[in-house]
Design an enzyme around this catalytic site. Sequence first.
Site: not given
Length: 727
Positions: A494, A500
């Site tokens: 995660e 990202h």
Amino acid sequence: MKPLVGLFTALLVLMTSVACESGKNSAENPFLTPWETPYGVPPFDKIRAEHFMPAFERAMSLHDAEIDAIVANDDEPTFENVILAYDNAGQMLEQVELVFGMLAAAEKNEQLQALEEEIMPQLAAHEDRIGMNEALFAKVKSVYDHRAALGLDAGQLRLTEKTYQAFVRSGALLDEAGKARLAAINGELALVAVKFGNNILAENNRFVLELDADDLEGLPTAVREQARDKAREADKDGKYLFTLHKPSLIPFLTYSARRDLREKIYKAYLNRCNNGDQYDNKQLVNEFVRLRTEKAHLLGYPSYAAYVVADEMAGTTGSVYALLEEIWGPALERARQELTEMEPLFRADVPDGEFASWDWWYYAEKLRKQNYSLDEEMLRPYFSLENVQSGIFFLANRLYGITFRPVSVPVYHPEVTAYEVLDADESHLGVLYFDYFPRAGKSQGAWCGNYVEQVYRDGERVAPVVAIVANFTRPTRNAPALLSLDEVETLFHEFGHALHFLFHDVKYRGLSEVEGDFVELPSQVMENWAFEPEVLKHYAVHYRTKEVIPAHLVDKLRRSELFNQGFMTAELVAAALSDMDIHSIENYEEFDVEAFERRALYEKRGLMPQIEPRYRYPYFSHIFDGGYSAGYYFYTWAEVLDKDAFEAFRESGDIMDKRTAERFRRRLLSRGGSEDGMSLYRAFRGKDPDKTAMLVARGLMERPVPEADTLAVAPIIEAEELREGER
């Protein structure tokens, strides 16, 4: 320019209407006033369930006005007055949706549950009004048709093409009857998804296995303490409570010597929303398939899977099946070998019985202890949640130079913590929330999402506000939260999604998203570092003795990396295949959900009865209310990319090489969907992805000598060639 005049007019109308409302109402609703919060985070301390409906109504009204302004402009359609104006429209609505969606998953209550059922069909109808707006589409098409002559740069050209394709996939080319039917289908699907998810939440919460001390044979002390604390919370002192939440379920299946109780809790888990009562989801599964199949036909596709995959890296369902089937056979063979190894241990306990699915975790753990002298419980003390989080922060700093500073900001639950993320030059990169533990109002699993997305506003980057939400093992009265190996890997996963989001530096909102089968690359690549010895020594520290994890334990952990991989791969790929199969139906007729799954996996493909797919249809949230419909294969597809990407770090001679990390960030993580996923990957790697590393990591092939390491990812390459041909 007329579009700007129209937009200013719409904003003026909005501001006037808000002002005409009672000052009390607008002042109390945080969505109708600017957020005066640190770093632009949502004012969670002020947001209430009753604020959402007025905010949604206002945001949809503003969005409609913005679209009307684009349509009303009589100037020649251009990138600026159509594509860019459309890309800038709906920002308030997007913001309300982000906050609502994340809260509804992490901190749902009865009000939010009821609101979901009311608002989701309205949002679907709103999207359809815009996506099927003929006048708007005519302008988009005009720019698209003339794009080669407009002098657009690469970003503008990609945004134009993606915008046009999004309209086409939303039904813009349908006739009036087709558009009306598609809008009706989308509204029904929105409501069915809400009901499906609410049923799962109810089922997750209503089952409790209540035990006495005499029922706890085999369970480690830490597992008992967790169950005793759960019982105390429920005012059941002296009892031990186990639930269907993974931090409770998996340790029980792994260590309980009571086979009858393992069977009871596992069957309860497998039969969620499959009990013929008010929470049964089998009819909703039929509704999903009926509606999605009809939607695909309307849009010119033979099946819903074909519709979904056409917009992904894979390109065709054939490419997806080719990859899954290639892995399936070797995974089953390896799982059968694992079962054979466990049989003597099982026979010693159950001479006349049949090995069942609820036995796998228990005897796999026994086998691991026998073969590797490794017991996961001996590792937990080295993986306190605090240490694992610190280790992830250390890794991110080593790779990218970023740092994390605790901050005091509004939170939606007392257990939530927040950090400001600072770039290498100490500039503000974003805010990251952590929400770690199970609650009654939280969905199962773990995920990462945005409360505020990265955008550019008036030429300035708006930093994202990101949250990692999980359901990890809670601390007890005697120990902090001590994570299992799976939980450690999940947090690394995660965190990869979070990076990202945080690294996004995309000029246009419409270029923010990547293909679905690309989206798991940034998350899964982070898992590769989790148990590397060079990383472990920086965070795997015993919570009591402060001793760094000793070399002999690291060695055992490394030697056991391929242990049980047949089982884990088979259950993962089984779920991906069942997802593809149910969404590849071309002519819908009402069907028996259980029988369909049984035929697809056990009769057609030979799945062993001792292994259940990772998800069964009645509680397969990913594909029915989680955005992964015909897309659970994403994890496997992206694993080819992530394992190959990590090879780039190995090839550099330093798995924490800053130059490779910088290239990964600048050429891939920061780019969003500004290019197609394969182009981004090639820009980083300098070549097509190679699936050798994935097959080796799964234990499905031996690592070849360097000269033979030339196996290409044929399905991915074929899909890319197809997409280039279509362009």
